[in-house]
Design a protein around this motif. Sequence first.
Motif, short mmCIF file in Angstrom:
data_model
loop_
_atom_site.label_atom_id
_atom_site.label_comp_id
_atom_site.label_asym_id
_atom_site.label_seq_id
_atom_site.Cartn_x
_atom_site.Cartn_y
_atom_site.Cartn_z
N ARG A 109 8.10 3.32 -6.86
CA ARG A 109 6.84 3.80 -7.45
C ARG A 109 5.80 2.66 -7.53
N VAL A 110 6.26 1.44 -7.80
CA VAL A 110 5.32 0.31 -7.86
C VAL A 110 4.62 0.17 -6.51
N PHE A 111 5.41 0.20 -5.45
CA PHE A 111 4.83 0.02 -4.11
C PHE A 111 3.89 1.17 -3.76
N ARG A 112 4.31 2.40 -4.00
CA ARG A 112 3.46 3.56 -3.64
C ARG A 112 2.16 3.56 -4.45
N LEU A 113 2.26 3.22 -5.73
CA LEU A 113 1.04 3.23 -6.55
C LEU A 113 0.10 2.09 -6.16
N CYS A 114 0.66 0.96 -5.74
CA CYS A 114 -0.19 -0.15 -5.27
C CYS A 114 -0.88 0.23 -3.96
N GLN A 115 -0.18 0.99 -3.13
CA GLN A 115 -0.84 1.46 -1.89
C GLN A 115 -2.06 2.30 -2.25
N GLU A 116 -1.94 3.06 -3.35
CA GLU A 116 -3.05 3.94 -3.74
C GLU A 116 -4.16 3.19 -4.49
N TYR A 117 -3.77 2.31 -5.43
CA TYR A 117 -4.77 1.71 -6.32
C TYR A 117 -5.08 0.24 -6.04
N LEU A 118 -4.19 -0.44 -5.32
CA LEU A 118 -4.38 -1.88 -5.15
C LEU A 118 -4.26 -2.29 -3.68
N PRO A 119 -5.14 -1.76 -2.83
CA PRO A 119 -5.04 -2.07 -1.40
C PRO A 119 -5.18 -3.56 -1.10
N VAL A 120 -5.79 -4.32 -1.98
CA VAL A 120 -5.95 -5.76 -1.71
C VAL A 120 -4.59 -6.44 -1.51
N THR A 121 -3.54 -5.92 -2.15
CA THR A 121 -2.22 -6.51 -1.92
C THR A 121 -1.34 -5.65 -1.01
N ALA A 122 -1.47 -4.33 -1.07
CA ALA A 122 -0.49 -3.45 -0.41
C ALA A 122 -0.88 -3.02 1.01
N GLU A 123 -2.18 -3.08 1.30
CA GLU A 123 -2.63 -2.51 2.57
C GLU A 123 -2.05 -3.21 3.80
N GLY A 124 -1.54 -2.44 4.73
CA GLY A 124 -1.08 -2.97 6.01
C GLY A 124 0.35 -3.50 6.00
N VAL A 125 0.94 -3.65 4.82
CA VAL A 125 2.27 -4.26 4.72
C VAL A 125 3.33 -3.35 5.37
N GLU A 126 3.32 -2.09 5.01
CA GLU A 126 4.34 -1.16 5.52
C GLU A 126 4.24 -0.97 7.04
N GLU A 127 3.02 -1.10 7.56
CA GLU A 127 2.76 -0.81 8.97
C GLU A 127 3.18 -1.96 9.89
N ASP A 128 3.35 -3.17 9.35
CA ASP A 128 3.68 -4.32 10.21
C ASP A 128 5.08 -4.13 10.79
N PRO A 129 5.23 -4.19 12.12
CA PRO A 129 6.54 -3.93 12.74
C PRO A 129 7.62 -4.93 12.35
#
Length: 283
Positions: A109-129
């Motif tokens: 839930r921490v990770f999913r909520l950061c993807q929603e509210y805190l893109p400055v840290t979470a954006e692009g992380v999951e997508e990196d191969p």
Amino acid sequence: MNWYTEQWSEDCKFSISYDEHLHSEQSPFQKIDFYKGKEFGTFFTLDGLMMVNEKDQFIYHDMIVHPAFATNPNIKKVLIIGGGDGGTAREVLRYPTVEEVVMVEIDERVFRLCQEYLPVTAEGVEEDPRMSLKFEDGLAYVKEAADASFDLIIVDSTDPISVGEGLFTTAFYQECYRVLNTDGILINQHESPYFAEYADNMKKARHKLSTIFPIAEVYQYHMPTYPSGHWLFGFASKTKHPITNLDAQKWNAFGLKTKYYNTDLHLGAFALPSYVREALKIA
Ligand code: AAT
């Protein structure tokens, strides 16, 4: 005006005004809250303690990642334990030399909520191969991991209460030692020297690490929103010393633009105030 208030010691509190309480939930592991304010932008707390905010997150994430890479610029395999906001992974993934990053966060839930509210840290992380995300307990993960399978382990954890407790134990540090290769480095959230409760955690962590790793150093950084503002990371290794093995030339050749870290600061960060050296029994 609405105020988020955190107890820093029995007799000291810290407050931030906020415009909006964006989200609140009790996950299976902890209470998660997101707020939006003016001074620190969006921030989130776990069990009523500040974790990350938009304004000072660069300090924490620069300092938890770059000193290890400047000491060993050949790091390829990285294990991150905790770090659910994604900021540590974001900095690690900036190195073209990194081939694989495993991030083990107990609370999805921490990770999913950061993807929603805190893109400055979470954006692009999951997508990196190169990224492999696992939602499980970090202690359980290292127990199962193969010997000498990582060059760097970063423990980006909460304080040693509730779910974070296992990540401050001797058993956990021993597993980290086993899982690291010969040049391996362990960086861990090492609490703070100023207020008594945090200082006690700091002393225990240093004592445990120094009985396991031949090199067990501590370095400091300035974090405005963590209790007292003065926080530490641990640097432990089998062979790499953060000062004598610092390869400033190679690190600077990466050409990474950083807002807090630089290789001059690297040297200063390991120079601890006398009262901290005394508390840590560093000669
Ligand atoms: N990047 C800075 C943010 C944090 S958050 C720390 C993360 O550690 C949280 O998302 C929490 O869910 C995770 N965590 C806690 N215990 C475990 C565990 N046993 N296994 C895996 N992940 C865990 C750090 C803030 C530091 C605050 C200092 N006051």
